[in-house]
Design a protein around this motif. Structure first.
Motif, PDB file in Angstrom:
ATOM      1  N   LEU A 258       0.827  -1.208   0.000  1.00 34.90           N
ATOM      2  CA  LEU A 258       0.000   0.000   0.000  1.00 34.90           C
ATOM      3  C   LEU A 258       0.860   1.256   0.000  1.00 34.90           C
ATOM      4  O   LEU A 258       1.663   1.475   0.908  1.00 34.90           O
ATOM      5  CB  LEU A 258      -0.918  -0.002   1.225  1.00 34.90           C
TER       6      LEU A 258
ATOM      7  N   TRP B  19      -2.653  -0.454  -6.301  1.00 37.98           N
ATOM      8  CA  TRP B  19      -2.377  -0.526  -4.865  1.00 37.98           C
ATOM      9  C   TRP B  19      -3.599  -0.310  -3.965  1.00 37.98           C
ATOM     10  O   TRP B  19      -3.689  -0.969  -2.910  1.00 37.98           O
ATOM     11  CB  TRP B  19      -1.232   0.417  -4.476  1.00 37.98           C
ATOM     12  N   PRO B  20      -4.575   0.566  -4.302  1.00 36.16           N
ATOM     13  CA  PRO B  20      -5.702   0.704  -3.366  1.00 36.16           C
ATOM     14  C   PRO B  20      -6.490  -0.591  -3.157  1.00 36.16           C
ATOM     15  O   PRO B  20      -7.101  -0.782  -2.101  1.00 36.16           O
ATOM     16  CB  PRO B  20      -6.572   1.789  -4.030  1.00 36.16           C
TER      17      PRO B  20
ATOM     18  N   ASN C 222      -5.295  -3.323  -2.576  1.00 32.18           N
ATOM     19  CA  ASN C 222      -4.557  -4.189  -1.655  1.00 32.18           C
ATOM     20  C   ASN C 222      -4.979  -4.038  -0.197  1.00 32.18           C
ATOM     21  O   ASN C 222      -4.499  -4.784   0.663  1.00 32.18           O
ATOM     22  CB  ASN C 222      -3.052  -3.947  -1.779  1.00 32.18           C
ATOM     23  N   PHE C 223      -5.869  -3.097   0.108  1.00 40.22           N
ATOM     24  CA  PHE C 223      -6.394  -3.054   1.480  1.00 40.22           C
ATOM     25  C   PHE C 223      -7.129  -4.360   1.797  1.00 40.22           C
ATOM     26  O   PHE C 223      -6.951  -4.937   2.868  1.00 40.22           O
ATOM     27  CB  PHE C 223      -7.328  -1.857   1.672  1.00 40.22           C
TER      28      PHE C 223
END
Length: 278
Positions: A201, A255-256, A258-259
């Motif tokens: 992240l 990447w967002p 990946n939360f």
């Protein structure tokens, strides 16, 4: 005594990552934060099996506030929100929970300016019940024992010093006062978590979000003299809905998204932490 006017309190130091993210660009204007609340949302009442609308997103953000406010119990009380952003949560609390008065505190002067603009009609109509103040979570510009409840929604991941925040929370609360904090933390203190989150992240890699176990906040509240400290995961009501909303705007592998992966890998979770001043 606290004032609600800009420029009458010493300006707190703002970490560069926080200054940039919440500065002139105005994160609340980003489509992923439709509604301007700047939180991941609490999706329990929303059907995730159908296509999501912007109204669902706004409802999720409001419902996260409602979940925290239910725990803080501000009805008839003097309440303070730490990290209030645009103050929309303060307005919701004032409208639905009937506190005696509510104060929104934020460290970023641009956010406070936006809060005053967004809530100008309320500030004119209810000047004794709503105010905003510039201040850091670790050094609140508030009087001792001034409030009956203190809450914070998705801001504690930015606080650099959780023990200092906990001491300030204890200081500004009256006996019997309630604390309710919702934010995301690592599930335990395994040393590898910080590196893994930085790899997954960008917000952790940049230092905007700080990787710490939720036990650090719970211990800090206890050490500050608060009692009945409780930690509850609300991840199942946050992460799947947040990822479904992100899917409208972000491709898989960005990447967002990946939360959700960090939660599924048992690295990160979303928590509601409550405590009481004896």
């Amino acid at each position: 005594m606290l004032t609600s006017e800009p420029g009458q309190q010493p300006a707190p130091a703002v970490r560069p990552e926080v200054w940039e993210t919440y500065g002139p660009a105005d994160l609340s204007a980003v489509p992923v934060f439709a509604g301007g609340f700047i939180n991941f949302g609490y999706w329990r009442s929303i059907d995730l099996e159908r296509p999501l609308a912007e109204s669902d997103r706004v409802r999720s953000e409001q419902d996260l506030y409602r979940h925290v406010l239910d725990a803080a119990a501000p009805e008839g009380a003097r309440a303070v929100e730490i990290g209030c952003g645009l103050g929309l949560g303060c307005a919701l609390a004032l409208d639905e929970y009937r506190p005696a008065a509510i104060t929104g505190v934020d460290i970023h002067p641009h956010q406070l300016r936006r809060a005053r603009e967004a809530n100008a009609p309320l500030l004119r109509a209810r000047p004794q019940r709503l105010r905003f103040a510039l201040g850091a979570a670790e050094k609140l510009p508030l009087d001792d024992a001034e409030f009956d409840c203190l809450y914070s929604v998705e801001a504690a991941q930015h606080f650099p010093d959780l023990p200092a925040f906990a001491r300030e929370a204890a200081r500004v609360l009256r006996p019997g006062g309630r604390v309710a904090v919702a934010s995301f933390f690592t599930v335990d203190d395994a040393p590898a978590h910080a590196d893994r989150l930085a790899g997954l992240l960008d917000s952790f890699a940049s230092g905007l979000d700080i990787a710490r176990p939720v036990s650090r906040l719970a211990d800090a509240l206890t050490d500050a003299g608060l009692v009945d400290v409780r930690v509850r995961s609300i991840g199942p009501q946050v992460w799947p809905g947040w990822d479904r909303w992100l899917a409208r705007l972000w491709e898989p592998g960005t990447w967002p998204r990946n939360f959700l992966a960090a939660w599924e890998q048992d690295i990160l979770d979303y928590y509601l932490v409550t405590a009481t001043r004896p």
